[in-house]
Design a protein around this motif. Structure first.
Motif, PDB file in Angstrom:
ATOM      1  N   THR A 299      -4.398   4.520   7.632  1.00  0.00           N
ATOM      2  CA  THR A 299      -4.203   5.967   7.611  1.00  0.00           C
ATOM      3  C   THR A 299      -3.237   6.455   8.691  1.00  0.00           C
ATOM      4  O   THR A 299      -2.924   7.634   8.750  1.00  0.00           O
ATOM      5  CB  THR A 299      -5.543   6.692   7.783  1.00  0.00           C
ATOM      6  OG1 THR A 299      -6.109   6.335   9.055  1.00  0.00           O
ATOM      7  CG2 THR A 299      -6.522   6.315   6.684  1.00  0.00           C
ATOM      8  N   GLN A 300      -2.775   5.523   9.520  1.00  0.00           N
ATOM      9  CA  GLN A 300      -1.889   5.921  10.597  1.00  0.00           C
ATOM     10  C   GLN A 300      -0.439   5.940  10.134  1.00  0.00           C
ATOM     11  O   GLN A 300      -0.003   5.066   9.383  1.00  0.00           O
ATOM     12  CB  GLN A 300      -2.028   4.954  11.781  1.00  0.00           C
ATOM     13  CG  GLN A 300      -3.428   4.808  12.313  1.00  0.00           C
ATOM     14  CD  GLN A 300      -4.231   3.745  11.587  1.00  0.00           C
ATOM     15  OE1 GLN A 300      -3.790   3.210  10.561  1.00  0.00           O
ATOM     16  NE2 GLN A 300      -5.403   3.456  12.105  1.00  0.00           N
ATOM     17  N   VAL A 301       0.300   6.921  10.627  1.00  0.00           N
ATOM     18  CA  VAL A 301       1.724   7.017  10.309  1.00  0.00           C
ATOM     19  C   VAL A 301       2.444   5.728  10.675  1.00  0.00           C
ATOM     20  O   VAL A 301       3.273   5.220   9.912  1.00  0.00           O
ATOM     21  CB  VAL A 301       2.344   8.218  11.053  1.00  0.00           C
ATOM     22  CG1 VAL A 301       3.862   8.193  10.946  1.00  0.00           C
ATOM     23  CG2 VAL A 301       1.795   9.530  10.504  1.00  0.00           C
ATOM     24  N   ALA A 302       2.118   5.185  11.823  1.00  0.00           N
ATOM     25  CA  ALA A 302       2.831   4.015  12.333  1.00  0.00           C
ATOM     26  C   ALA A 302       2.611   2.761  11.496  1.00  0.00           C
ATOM     27  O   ALA A 302       3.365   1.799  11.616  1.00  0.00           O
ATOM     28  CB  ALA A 302       2.400   3.742  13.775  1.00  0.00           C
ATOM     29  N   ALA A 303       1.616   2.781  10.641  1.00  0.00           N
ATOM     30  CA  ALA A 303       1.314   1.601   9.830  1.00  0.00           C
ATOM     31  C   ALA A 303       2.253   1.464   8.637  1.00  0.00           C
ATOM     32  O   ALA A 303       2.282   0.421   7.995  1.00  0.00           O
ATOM     33  CB  ALA A 303      -0.128   1.664   9.348  1.00  0.00           C
TER      34      ALA A 303
ATOM     35  N   ALA B  21       4.988   7.095   1.487  1.00  0.00           N
ATOM     36  CA  ALA B  21       5.244   6.026   2.429  1.00  0.00           C
ATOM     37  C   ALA B  21       4.718   4.715   1.866  1.00  0.00           C
ATOM     38  O   ALA B  21       3.824   4.705   1.014  1.00  0.00           O
ATOM     39  CB  ALA B  21       4.582   6.332   3.772  1.00  0.00           C
ATOM     40  N   ALA B  22       5.282   3.625   2.362  1.00  0.00           N
ATOM     41  CA  ALA B  22       4.879   2.314   1.861  1.00  0.00           C
ATOM     42  C   ALA B  22       4.840   1.306   2.986  1.00  0.00           C
ATOM     43  O   ALA B  22       5.575   1.419   3.979  1.00  0.00           O
ATOM     44  CB  ALA B  22       5.850   1.848   0.778  1.00  0.00           C
TER      45      ALA B  22
ATOM     46  N   VAL C 155       0.871  -1.169   0.000  1.00  0.00           N
ATOM     47  CA  VAL C 155       0.000   0.000   0.000  1.00  0.00           C
ATOM     48  C   VAL C 155       0.907   1.219   0.000  1.00  0.00           C
ATOM     49  O   VAL C 155       1.894   1.271   0.750  1.00  0.00           O
ATOM     50  CB  VAL C 155      -0.963   0.010   1.216  1.00  0.00           C
ATOM     51  CG1 VAL C 155      -0.229  -0.111   2.518  1.00  0.00           C
ATOM     52  CG2 VAL C 155      -1.845   1.245   1.190  1.00  0.00           C
ATOM     53  N   MET C 156       0.604   2.168  -0.856  1.00  0.00           N
ATOM     54  CA  MET C 156       1.425   3.370  -1.004  1.00  0.00           C
ATOM     55  C   MET C 156       0.629   4.582  -0.544  1.00  0.00           C
ATOM     56  O   MET C 156      -0.457   4.843  -1.058  1.00  0.00           O
ATOM     57  CB  MET C 156       1.849   3.546  -2.461  1.00  0.00           C
ATOM     58  CG  MET C 156       2.653   2.387  -3.020  1.00  0.00           C
ATOM     59  SD  MET C 156       4.244   2.189  -2.208  1.00  0.00           S
ATOM     60  CE  MET C 156       5.045   3.719  -2.678  1.00  0.00           C
TER      61      MET C 156
ATOM     62  N   ARG D 188       2.463  15.075  11.460  1.00  0.00           N
ATOM     63  CA  ARG D 188       2.322  14.506  10.128  1.00  0.00           C
ATOM     64  C   ARG D 188       0.890  13.972   9.977  1.00  0.00           C
ATOM     65  O   ARG D 188       0.384  13.286  10.870  1.00  0.00           O
ATOM     66  CB  ARG D 188       3.344  13.396   9.930  1.00  0.00           C
ATOM     67  CG  ARG D 188       3.518  12.943   8.505  1.00  0.00           C
ATOM     68  CD  ARG D 188       4.759  12.082   8.349  1.00  0.00           C
ATOM     69  NE  ARG D 188       5.975  12.807   8.698  1.00  0.00           N
ATOM     70  CZ  ARG D 188       7.206  12.329   8.491  1.00  0.00           C
ATOM     71  NH1 ARG D 188       7.369  11.139   7.935  1.00  0.00           N
ATOM     72  NH2 ARG D 188       8.255  13.047   8.846  1.00  0.00           N
ATOM     73  N   GLU D 189       0.266  14.280   8.846  1.00  0.00           N
ATOM     74  CA  GLU D 189      -1.106  13.853   8.647  1.00  0.00           C
ATOM     75  C   GLU D 189      -1.273  13.110   7.333  1.00  0.00           C
ATOM     76  O   GLU D 189      -0.566  13.344   6.354  1.00  0.00           O
ATOM     77  CB  GLU D 189      -2.068  15.046   8.697  1.00  0.00           C
ATOM     78  CG  GLU D 189      -1.901  16.061   7.594  1.00  0.00           C
ATOM     79  CD  GLU D 189      -2.939  17.164   7.660  1.00  0.00           C
ATOM     80  OE1 GLU D 189      -3.937  17.052   8.399  1.00  0.00           O
ATOM     81  OE2 GLU D 189      -2.765  18.172   6.920  1.00  0.00           O
ATOM     82  N   TYR D 190      -2.244  12.237   7.341  1.00  0.00           N
ATOM     83  CA  TYR D 190      -2.536  11.412   6.191  1.00  0.00           C
ATOM     84  C   TYR D 190      -3.204  12.243   5.095  1.00  0.00           C
ATOM     85  O   TYR D 190      -4.093  13.043   5.363  1.00  0.00           O
ATOM     86  CB  TYR D 190      -3.467  10.280   6.632  1.00  0.00           C
ATOM     87  CG  TYR D 190      -4.011   9.402   5.547  1.00  0.00           C
ATOM     88  CD1 TYR D 190      -5.283   9.607   5.038  1.00  0.00           C
ATOM     89  CD2 TYR D 190      -3.251   8.337   5.049  1.00  0.00           C
ATOM     90  CE1 TYR D 190      -5.800   8.789   4.067  1.00  0.00           C
ATOM     91  CE2 TYR D 190      -3.763   7.521   4.068  1.00  0.00           C
ATOM     92  CZ  TYR D 190      -5.037   7.743   3.575  1.00  0.00           C
ATOM     93  OH  TYR D 190      -5.538   6.937   2.591  1.00  0.00           O
TER      94      TYR D 190
END
Length: 125
Positions: A107-111, A96-97, A32-33, A44-46
């Motif tokens: 949608t989370q940064v940590a994902a 991000a990937a 997922v990109m 930082r936001e999605y």
């Protein structure tokens, strides 16, 4: 895995700009990109993302049809096309990937495991 973002710059309000993210060491059909952004002094936001199979694209509410995410599997590249830009869209934009076996879009940064270096988009009023 390396993600190379490019295409940021300065644009006037109401204008358009595209940024791209070239991936190496990662196959888009197995990941997922996502696109995120971070404005000065903010978290930082999605922004949006495209699923593993390329069929699902989920954008944040603030996009409101102004941004388009697409991908070119042959080039292993994801694109973020922005239009009707506003000064509040000014931020560093990150791609991000995350490798995945599903078409779920987090949608989370940590994902997201892998991040590009970011590219600055500045929208002047």
């Amino acid at each position: 895995v390396q993600l190379q973002a490019s295409g940021g710059g300065l644009v006037q309000a109401g204008g358009s700009l595209s940024v791209s993210c070239a991936a190496s060491g990662l196959t888009l059909s197995r990941a997922v990109m996502g696109w995120f952004r971070q404005a000065p002094g903010k978290e930082r936001e999605y922004v949006g993302a495209v699923s593993r199979n390329g069929d699902s694209i989920f954008n944040s509410a603030f996009v409101k049809g102004r941004f388009t995410i697409s991908r070119d599997s042959a080039k292993n590249t994801v694109y973020l096309q922005m239009s009707s830009l506003k000064p509040e869209d000014t931020a560093v934009y990150y791609c991000a990937a995350a490798r995945t076996d599903t078409n779920y879009i987090p949608t989370q940064v940590a994902a997201y495991n892998y991040w590009g270096q970011g590219t600055l988009v500045t929208v002047s009023s």
